[in-house]
Design an enzyme around this catalytic site. Structure first.
Site, PDB file in Angstrom:
ATOM      1  N   ASP A   1     -26.760 -59.644 -56.471  1.00 40.02           N
ATOM      2  CA  ASP A   1     -28.037 -59.293 -55.452  1.00 40.02           C
ATOM      3  C   ASP A   1     -28.573 -57.747 -56.412  1.00 40.02           C
ATOM      4  OD1 ASP A   1     -29.553 -57.876 -53.680  1.00 40.02           O
ATOM      5  OD2 ASP A   1     -27.987 -58.111 -52.200  1.00 40.02           O
TER       6      ASP A   1
ATOM      7  N   GLY B   1     -38.154 -63.315 -50.251  1.00 41.11           N
ATOM      8  CA  GLY B   1     -37.462 -63.106 -51.509  1.00 41.11           C
ATOM      9  C   GLY B   1     -36.876 -61.897 -51.675  1.00 41.11           C
TER      10      GLY B   1
ATOM     11  N   ASP C   1     -38.242 -59.265 -52.793  1.00 42.31           N
ATOM     12  CA  ASP C   1     -39.033 -58.268 -52.120  1.00 42.31           C
ATOM     13  C   ASP C   1     -38.432 -57.846 -50.554  1.00 42.31           C
ATOM     14  OD1 ASP C   1     -41.442 -56.715 -51.629  1.00 42.31           O
ATOM     15  OD2 ASP C   1     -42.714 -57.913 -51.454  1.00 42.31           O
TER      16      ASP C   1
HETATM   17  N1  AR6 Z   1     -31.501 -60.001 -55.903  1.00 43.00           N
HETATM   18  C1  AR6 Z   1     -31.827 -60.550 -56.927  1.00 43.00           C
HETATM   19  N2  AR6 Z   1     -32.829 -61.645 -57.183  1.00 43.00           N
HETATM   20  C2  AR6 Z   1     -33.133 -62.238 -55.800  1.00 43.00           C
HETATM   21  C3  AR6 Z   1     -32.935 -61.481 -54.712  1.00 43.00           C
HETATM   22  C4  AR6 Z   1     -31.816 -60.352 -54.738  1.00 43.00           C
HETATM   23  N3  AR6 Z   1     -31.570 -59.788 -53.534  1.00 43.00           N
HETATM   24  N4  AR6 Z   1     -33.384 -62.430 -53.614  1.00 43.00           N
HETATM   25  C5  AR6 Z   1     -34.203 -63.347 -54.303  1.00 43.00           C
HETATM   26  N5  AR6 Z   1     -34.112 -63.037 -55.759  1.00 43.00           N
HETATM   27  P1  AR6 Z   1     -39.206 -64.201 -55.220  1.00 43.00           P
HETATM   28  P2  AR6 Z   1     -41.712 -64.155 -56.661  1.00 43.00           P
HETATM   29  C6  AR6 Z   1     -34.617 -63.967 -56.643  1.00 43.00           C
HETATM   30  O1  AR6 Z   1     -39.583 -65.428 -54.298  1.00 43.00           O
HETATM   31  O2  AR6 Z   1     -41.577 -65.670 -57.159  1.00 43.00           O
HETATM   32  C7  AR6 Z   1     -42.242 -62.519 -51.994  1.00 43.00           C
HETATM   33  O3  AR6 Z   1     -42.798 -62.845 -50.581  1.00 43.00           O
HETATM   34  C8  AR6 Z   1     -34.787 -65.540 -56.334  1.00 43.00           C
HETATM   35  O4  AR6 Z   1     -33.904 -66.127 -56.465  1.00 43.00           O
HETATM   36  O5  AR6 Z   1     -38.422 -63.049 -54.390  1.00 43.00           O
HETATM   37  O6  AR6 Z   1     -42.076 -63.422 -57.495  1.00 43.00           O
HETATM   38  C9  AR6 Z   1     -43.315 -61.382 -52.312  1.00 43.00           C
HETATM   39  O7  AR6 Z   1     -43.837 -60.486 -51.379  1.00 43.00           O
HETATM   40  C10 AR6 Z   1     -36.130 -65.632 -57.695  1.00 43.00           C
HETATM   41  O8  AR6 Z   1     -34.941 -65.990 -58.793  1.00 43.00           O
HETATM   42  O9  AR6 Z   1     -40.290 -63.540 -56.031  1.00 43.00           O
HETATM   43  C11 AR6 Z   1     -44.466 -62.032 -52.848  1.00 43.00           C
HETATM   44  O10 AR6 Z   1     -45.326 -62.687 -51.630  1.00 43.00           O
HETATM   45  C12 AR6 Z   1     -36.450 -64.258 -57.904  1.00 43.00           C
HETATM   46  O11 AR6 Z   1     -35.805 -63.354 -57.242  1.00 43.00           O
HETATM   47  C13 AR6 Z   1     -43.681 -63.487 -53.475  1.00 43.00           C
HETATM   48  O12 AR6 Z   1     -42.369 -63.298 -52.725  1.00 43.00           O
HETATM   49  C14 AR6 Z   1     -37.811 -64.044 -57.698  1.00 43.00           C
HETATM   50  O13 AR6 Z   1     -38.378 -64.991 -56.273  1.00 43.00           O
HETATM   51  C15 AR6 Z   1     -43.290 -63.329 -54.929  1.00 43.00           C
HETATM   52  O14 AR6 Z   1     -42.623 -64.485 -55.318  1.00 43.00           O
END
Ligand code: AR6
Length: 173
Positions: free
Chosen positions: A10, A32, A34
């Site tokens: 994380d 996610g 964010d």
């Molecule tokens: N620590 C590390 N990595 C993580 C965590 C964490 N706590 N949580 C998720 N991931 P995403 P995107 C990973 O969907 O595709 C949001 O709503 C996840 O498994 O977070 O760039 C924003 O506001 C994946 O590998 O981001 C935007 O609307 C990676 O982080 C949208 O999502 C990115 O997944 C952005 O989508």
């Protein structure tokens, strides 16, 4: 020790100078990583983000880290994958490039990246990882700050892909 590190877990737990947030253009939070970053940082983060008036795809903006162990958050907006003909590759590279430039400008020695765009935005993981590695590698060859970049993978599967591609790029034993 290599200036590129790989970590599974994380990103909100990392004690680094900056963690990067895969945000959306409003910068007002989402799901996610964010959502996890905003929850862990506390409501003051959204208040500071509100003053930034959004961020364009491929750009990056910096805030404090508030309750996070990380001192700063660099918010970048990755491209949504629409098949590869909408400059997705260049925009993703630009996220890494602008985040690294901000870190350098602020003298931040340690920075951690999630796999930008590969979750909700559906960018193919291997393609995104190649872009992430190539952009970071080139930047580190040309700059002494940041000193260390950590790629953070949330899942074991993502970790394995990063590990293989970093090994192929000569960045992991
Ligand atoms: N620590 C590390 N990595 C993580 C965590 C964490 N706590 N949580 C998720 N991931 P995403 P995107 C990973 O969907 O595709 C949001 O709503 C996840 O498994 O977070 O760039 C924003 O506001 C994946 O590998 O981001 C935007 O609307 C990676 O982080 C949208 O999502 C990115 O997944 C952005 O989508």
């Amino acid at each position: 020790m290599s200036r590129i590190q790989l970590h599974q877990g994380d990103i909100t737990k990392l004690n680094v100078d900056a963690i990067v947030n895969a945000a959306n253009s409003s910068l007002l939070g989402g799901g996610g990583v964010d959502g996890a970053i905003h929850r862990a940082a506390g409501p003051q983060l959204a208040l500071e983000c509100l003053k930034l008036a959004g961020c364009k795809t491929g750009q990056a903006k910096i805030t404090a880290g508030y309750k996070l162990p990380a001192r700063h958050v660099i918010h970048t907006v990755g491209p949504y994958w629409s098949g590869g003909n909408r400059h997705e590759d260049e925009l993703l590279a630009s996220c890494y490039q602008h985040s690294l430039e901000l870190a350098e400008k602020h003298g931040l020695k340690t920075i951690a990246f999630p796999a930008i765009s590969t979750g909700i935005y559906r960018f193919p993981l291997e393609r995104a990882t190649q872009i992430a590695i190539a952009t970071v590698k080139t930047f580190l060859e040309e700059h002494s700050i940041p000193e260390q970049v950590t790629f953070v993978c949330f899942s074991a599967h993502d970790f394995q892909v990063y590990q293989r591609l970093l090994q192929e790029a000569g960045n992991l034993p």
